[in-house]
Write a protein that holds these residues in place. Structure first.
Motif, mmCIF file in Angstrom:
data_model
loop_
_atom_site.group_PDB
_atom_site.id
_atom_site.type_symbol
_atom_site.label_atom_id
_atom_site.label_comp_id
_atom_site.label_asym_id
_atom_site.label_seq_id
_atom_site.Cartn_x
_atom_site.Cartn_y
_atom_site.Cartn_z
ATOM 1 N N GLY A 1 0.828 -1.200 0.000
ATOM 2 C CA GLY A 1 0.000 0.000 0.000
ATOM 3 C C GLY A 1 0.857 1.242 0.000
ATOM 4 N N PRO A 2 0.240 2.401 -0.187
ATOM 5 C CA PRO A 2 0.981 3.664 -0.226
ATOM 6 C C PRO A 2 1.555 4.009 1.147
ATOM 7 C CG PRO A 2 -1.383 4.060 -0.282
ATOM 8 C CD PRO A 2 -1.204 2.586 -0.426
ATOM 9 N N PRO A 3 2.399 5.026 1.223
ATOM 10 C CA PRO A 3 2.991 5.400 2.509
ATOM 11 C C PRO A 3 1.929 5.852 3.513
ATOM 12 C CG PRO A 3 4.188 6.416 0.689
ATOM 13 C CD PRO A 3 2.939 5.841 0.112
ATOM 14 N N GLY A 4 2.219 5.606 4.792
ATOM 15 C CA GLY A 4 1.402 6.151 5.862
ATOM 16 C C GLY A 4 0.030 5.553 6.015
ATOM 17 N N VAL A 5 -0.129 4.265 5.689
ATOM 18 C CA VAL A 5 -1.446 3.637 5.826
ATOM 19 C C VAL A 5 -1.461 2.541 6.891
ATOM 20 C CG1 VAL A 5 -2.148 4.178 3.476
ATOM 21 C CG2 VAL A 5 -0.976 2.022 3.929
ATOM 22 N N GLY A 6 -0.323 2.335 7.582
ATOM 23 C CA GLY A 6 -0.338 1.409 8.714
ATOM 24 C C GLY A 6 0.388 0.099 8.520
ATOM 25 N N LYS A 7 1.267 0.005 7.545
ATOM 26 C CA LYS A 7 1.949 -1.278 7.294
ATOM 27 C C LYS A 7 2.836 -1.671 8.483
ATOM 28 C CE LYS A 7 3.682 0.201 3.335
ATOM 29 N NZ LYS A 7 2.951 1.487 3.166
ATOM 30 N N THR A 8 3.651 -0.750 8.962
ATOM 31 C CA THR A 8 4.527 -1.052 10.100
ATOM 32 C C THR A 8 3.701 -1.304 11.347
ATOM 33 O OG1 THR A 8 6.279 0.331 9.158
ATOM 34 C CG2 THR A 8 6.431 -0.182 11.501
ATOM 35 N N THR A 9 2.661 -0.535 11.541
ATOM 36 C CA THR A 9 1.790 -0.719 12.704
ATOM 37 C C THR A 9 1.195 -2.112 12.732
ATOM 38 O OG1 THR A 9 1.245 1.625 12.901
ATOM 39 C CG2 THR A 9 -0.353 0.054 13.778
ATOM 40 N N LEU A 10 0.687 -2.583 11.596
ATOM 41 C CA LEU A 10 0.082 -3.915 11.545
ATOM 42 C C LEU A 10 1.115 -5.003 11.804
ATOM 43 C CD1 LEU A 10 -2.396 -3.522 8.540
ATOM 44 C CD2 LEU A 10 -2.955 -3.787 10.964
ATOM 45 N N ALA A 11 2.330 -4.797 11.332
ATOM 46 C CA ALA A 11 3.383 -5.783 11.599
ATOM 47 C C ALA A 11 3.678 -5.857 13.098
ATOM 48 C CB ALA A 11 4.644 -5.418 10.824
ATOM 49 N N ARG A 12 3.774 -4.696 13.753
ATOM 50 C CA ARG A 12 4.036 -4.676 15.190
ATOM 51 C C ARG A 12 2.861 -5.280 15.975
ATOM 52 N NH1 ARG A 12 8.351 -1.832 16.936
ATOM 53 N NH2 ARG A 12 9.434 -0.470 15.437
ATOM 54 N N LEU A 13 1.653 -4.985 15.543
ATOM 55 C CA LEU A 13 0.478 -5.538 16.217
ATOM 56 C C LEU A 13 0.429 -7.052 16.078
ATOM 57 C CD1 LEU A 13 -2.338 -2.956 15.375
ATOM 58 C CD2 LEU A 13 -1.125 -3.285 17.540
ATOM 59 N N THR A 14 0.917 -7.556 14.944
ATOM 60 C CA THR A 14 0.976 -9.018 14.765
ATOM 61 C C THR A 14 1.892 -9.641 15.805
ATOM 62 O OG1 THR A 14 0.625 -8.775 12.377
ATOM 63 C CG2 THR A 14 1.524 -10.866 13.135
ATOM 64 N N ARG B 1 0.679 9.174 8.463
ATOM 65 C CA ARG B 1 1.938 9.646 9.040
ATOM 66 C C ARG B 1 2.201 11.094 8.651
ATOM 67 N NH1 ARG B 1 5.192 6.784 6.380
ATOM 68 N NH2 ARG B 1 5.040 4.912 7.633
ATOM 69 N N ARG B 2 1.902 11.410 7.416
ATOM 70 C CA ARG B 2 2.112 12.785 6.962
ATOM 71 C C ARG B 2 1.196 13.742 7.709
ATOM 72 N NH1 ARG B 2 1.953 14.732 0.626
ATOM 73 N NH2 ARG B 2 2.963 16.732 0.932
ATOM 74 N N LEU B 3 -0.043 13.331 7.952
ATOM 75 C CA LEU B 3 -0.971 14.179 8.697
ATOM 76 C C LEU B 3 -0.454 14.438 10.107
ATOM 77 C CD1 LEU B 3 -3.665 15.628 9.034
ATOM 78 C CD2 LEU B 3 -4.674 13.429 9.689
ATOM 79 N N LEU B 4 0.032 13.390 10.767
ATOM 80 C CA LEU B 4 0.534 13.561 12.121
ATOM 81 C C LEU B 4 1.775 14.446 12.147
ATOM 82 C CD1 LEU B 4 -0.036 9.948 13.494
ATOM 83 C CD2 LEU B 4 -1.355 12.005 14.007
#
Length: 436
Positions: free
Chosen positions: A54-67, A201-204
């Motif tokens: 997916g595009p940047p800033g949509v939660g890829k790293t977050t989902l990996a950590r949550l896994t 991420r960009r919004l934050l």
């Protein structure tokens, strides 16, 4: 004693607001909603290898950590930009140590598309053995960027840009948890959401910059004007070499082909605004003229070429106007792919056909020997024939029936071309009939 004087660094807003469980994740409801694929994967009780695309800033790293959290696994993160085979091996050694302690490991590789084939292959044996559960994140189409062997061992999940409503929800969360001291004008929130362009991420980061700027001038009132004056706003998300780029090129081409000048202008200006190479765009516009308009309106090719030349002479931004007017003309011009199809069919035939001799009557005869061999004998000079057309003459090698590759469409100039070809074919038919 030294620890008493150490000050813990303040985490970035994006890190401070990182979700701690699935229910806190904003967006990706198509994957995380009740009964949806990733939700079911989390509820299965067993992690599996996956690629998050997916595009940047949509939660890829977050989902990996949550896994890793959900399955009580150790988490090792690698960036394909900075890591190599040596780093992969070091990570595997760490995973073996965790395994000896009875702990499983999630290996997260960010920007997996930047690993070359050898580096991706180095992951295979460890993923296959079960030593680690592999999770890759990519902004590029894994069908093209990830080795088929690795791709076959991982489930691909497609993540989407956040909607405006989802981004506004993120602003609300940031206000309630960290930025309660700031008062945002609703129009200011709309401005920030617009500049975020679907990237959480960009919004934050923009919110964090806003907070710092407000503190610097001692204000708590955030208006659109304050944002415009206080922040350095980058161009919209645009990867000049990735899928997003080629998707937008495709949209421009299809808008021209579909005779929609407004849509064609939208995609052209979207790419120019994002920093696309205008010279590349000018070449694509010329290609569109030849592929989708062709002989139905030969002026389209001239205008496309003139626009490219104009851009070369004027540069940006003046030359971009020529490109804009060219796509308008191409969009409203009569459409024909008859020439494009004819060329492709002829090329395909040539590739599959044998090498055929040039018919003797079509060969040039500059020497006496060639004339004695019959070269050029019985050739009919078209200008000496009625209507400057040698009715019934053949120009293809022996054994090839008239293929009719070029079939004009009933649009633009090709209407008249079709009439002429029909007339010439009637002359051919009459000539052949008279020979019988």
């Amino acid at each position: 004693m030294d620890d008493l004087f150490k000050v813990a660094p303040t985490p970035p807003l994006a890190e401070a607001l990182r979700p701690q469980n699935l229910d806190q994740v904003i967006g990706q409801s198509h994957l995380l909603g009740a009964g949806k694929p990733l939700r079911l994967a989390f509820e299965s009780g067993r992690p599996h290898s996956m690629i998050l695309w997916g595009p940047p800033g949509v939660g890829k790293t977050t989902l990996a950590r949550l896994t890793a959290n959900a399955f009580a696994c150790e988490f090792i993160a690698l960036s394909a930009v900075f890591s190599g085979v040596k780093d992969i091996r070091a990570a595997m050694e760490q995973a073996e140590q965790y395994l000896a302690q009875g702990k499983h490991t999630i290996l997260f590789v960010d920007e997996i598309h930047r690993f070359n084939k050898a580096q991706q292959d180095a992951l295979l044996p460890y993923a296959e053995s079960g030593l680690v559960t592999f999770i890759g994140a990519t902004t590029e189409n894994p069908s093209f960027e990830v080795n088929s062997a690795l791709l076959s061992r991982a489930q691909v999940y497609v993540l989407q840009s956040l909607t405006e409503d989802e981004l506004k929800l993120l602003v609300t969360r940031a206000q309630s948890q960290v930025l309660a001291h700031l008062q945002f004008d609703p129009a200011a929130i709309d401005t920030l959401v617009g500049y975020a362009d679907g990237d959480a991420r960009r919004l934050l980061n923009l919110l964090e910059q806003t907070s710092s700027a407000a503190a610097g001038v001692g204000t708590t009132e955030i208006t659109p004007e304050f944002i415009q004056n206080a922040l350095t706003l980058n161009a919209r998300r645009f990867d000049k070499g990735g899928d997003n780029f080629y998707d937008q090129i495709s949209a421009l081409h299809k808008s021209v082909r579909g005779s929609n000048p407004d849509a064609a202008l939208y995609w052209l200006c979207r790419m120019l605004d994002g920093g696309a190479d205008a010279k590349y765009l000018s070449r694509r516009i010329v290609r569109m003229a030849w592929e989708d308009i062709g002989i139905a309106d030969p002026r389209a090719m001239q205008i496309a070429n003139d626009a490219a030349t104009t851009y070369e002479r004027l540069g940006s931004p003046e030359g971009e106007l020529a490109l804009g007017q060219a796509v308008i003309y191409l969009a409203i011009a009569a459409k024909s792919n008859a020439g494009y199809n004819a060329f492709n069919q002829a090329m395909e035939f040539i590739k599959q056909d044998k090498s055929r001799e040039v018919p003797v009557h079509l060969r040039n005869a500059p020497t006496k020997l060639m004339k004695e061999l019959g070269y050029g004998h019985a050739y009919r000079y078209a200008h000496d024939e009625p209507e400057a057309y040698a009715a019934g003459e053949t120009y293809l090698p022996d054994g090839i029936p008239d293929p009719h590759w070029y079939e004009p469409v009933p649009r633009g100039l090709e209407i008249k071309i079709a009439d002429k070809l029909a007339h010439l074919r009637s002359l051919d038919a009459a000539a052949k009939k008279s020979k019988k």
